[in-house]
Design a protein around this motif. Structure first.
Motif, PDB file in Angstrom:
ATOM      1  N   TRP A 148     -38.401 -35.654 -34.759  1.00 23.70           N
ATOM      2  CA  TRP A 148     -38.248 -35.502 -33.316  1.00 23.70           C
ATOM      3  C   TRP A 148     -36.765 -35.450 -33.000  1.00 23.70           C
ATOM      4  O   TRP A 148     -35.919 -35.795 -33.824  1.00 23.70           O
ATOM      5  N   ASP A 149     -36.471 -34.982 -31.799  1.00 26.40           N
ATOM      6  CA  ASP A 149     -35.082 -34.883 -31.359  1.00 26.40           C
ATOM      7  C   ASP A 149     -34.657 -36.178 -30.676  1.00 26.40           C
ATOM      8  O   ASP A 149     -35.438 -36.781 -29.943  1.00 26.40           O
ATOM      9  N   GLU A 150     -33.418 -36.574 -30.939  1.00 31.08           N
ATOM     10  CA  GLU A 150     -32.825 -37.747 -30.289  1.00 31.08           C
ATOM     11  C   GLU A 150     -31.488 -37.326 -29.706  1.00 31.08           C
ATOM     12  O   GLU A 150     -30.769 -36.523 -30.296  1.00 31.08           O
ATOM     13  N   ARG A 151     -31.146 -37.900 -28.575  1.00 27.15           N
ATOM     14  CA  ARG A 151     -29.866 -37.604 -27.949  1.00 27.15           C
ATOM     15  C   ARG A 151     -28.827 -38.565 -28.527  1.00 27.15           C
ATOM     16  O   ARG A 151     -29.000 -39.775 -28.502  1.00 27.15           O
ATOM     17  N   ALA A 152     -27.748 -38.014 -29.062  1.00 31.04           N
ATOM     18  CA  ALA A 152     -26.647 -38.796 -29.617  1.00 31.04           C
ATOM     19  C   ALA A 152     -25.778 -39.325 -28.481  1.00 31.04           C
ATOM     20  O   ALA A 152     -25.819 -38.803 -27.357  1.00 31.04           O
ATOM     21  N   PRO A 153     -24.969 -40.359 -28.751  1.00 30.82           N
ATOM     22  CA  PRO A 153     -24.084 -40.909 -27.702  1.00 30.82           C
ATOM     23  C   PRO A 153     -23.156 -39.863 -27.079  1.00 30.82           C
ATOM     24  O   PRO A 153     -22.794 -39.963 -25.910  1.00 30.82           O
TER      25      PRO A 153
END
Length: 172
Positions: A148-153
């Motif tokens: 799945w996609d995760e948003r990086a900082p």
């Protein structure tokens, strides 16, 4: 425990009354412990499927009605099966029995819909969660990659890839 602590503090325990209810959009603001803003946006999308009867999304709450655990049950993954996903317990409250309470509530919800089987996938990098599911009667039957996609900082999207053990349980 620290040997210098008074004896009364070494044996202190706290009892917390918990309840289970449907997770609602208003809860998401207090669920930052369960994942990133990107994850919570995904949960918000899944909550739209609740109206259609495709999923249930449960929240375990304290007496102040603040969620400390959550889980989804998807009824569309496999015919006649409730698939548990996105289970999370507030990190400060893990290993206190809340995960067991949550899974048992989800299983009751499935039985109330007439289902006799529950399934879930657990990341192979999460042996504590797998041990919980095994204690609750889930049995491994296969493995599957998941992503799945995760948003990086920095705001960019990253693809998270993992291997999951698929587990099932016959509901009494």
């Amino acid at each position: 425990m620290d040997a210098d602590w008074p004896e009364a503090m070494k044996m202190t325990s706290v009892v917390l009354k918990l309840s289970v209810r449907d997770l609602v959009h208003a809860d998401l603001a207090s669920c930052g412990w369960s994942g990133s803003a990107h994850h919570l946006a995904g949960v918000a999308t899944q909550l739209e499927r609740v109206r259609l009867g495709e999923v249930d999304y449960l929240a375990v709450c304290t007496p102040t009605d603040v969620p400390v655990a959550k889980a989804g049950i998807d009824y569309r993954v496999k015919e006649g099966v409730g698939t548990l996903w996105q289970l999370a317990v507030h990190p400060a409250l893990q290993s206190c029995g809340i995960g067991t309470f949550l899974v048992e509530a989800a299983e009751l919800r499935m039985r109330n819909r007439g289902l006799r089987h529950a399934e879930l996938g657990v990341e192979e990098s999460n042996p504590r969660a797998r041990a919980l599911y095994e204690r609750l009667g889930y049995v491994a039957y296969d493995r599957r990659p998941d992503a799945w996609d995760e948003r990086a900082p920095d705001g960019s999207l990253r693809r998270y890839e993992t291997m999951c053990t698929l587990m099932c349980k016959e509901l009494p």
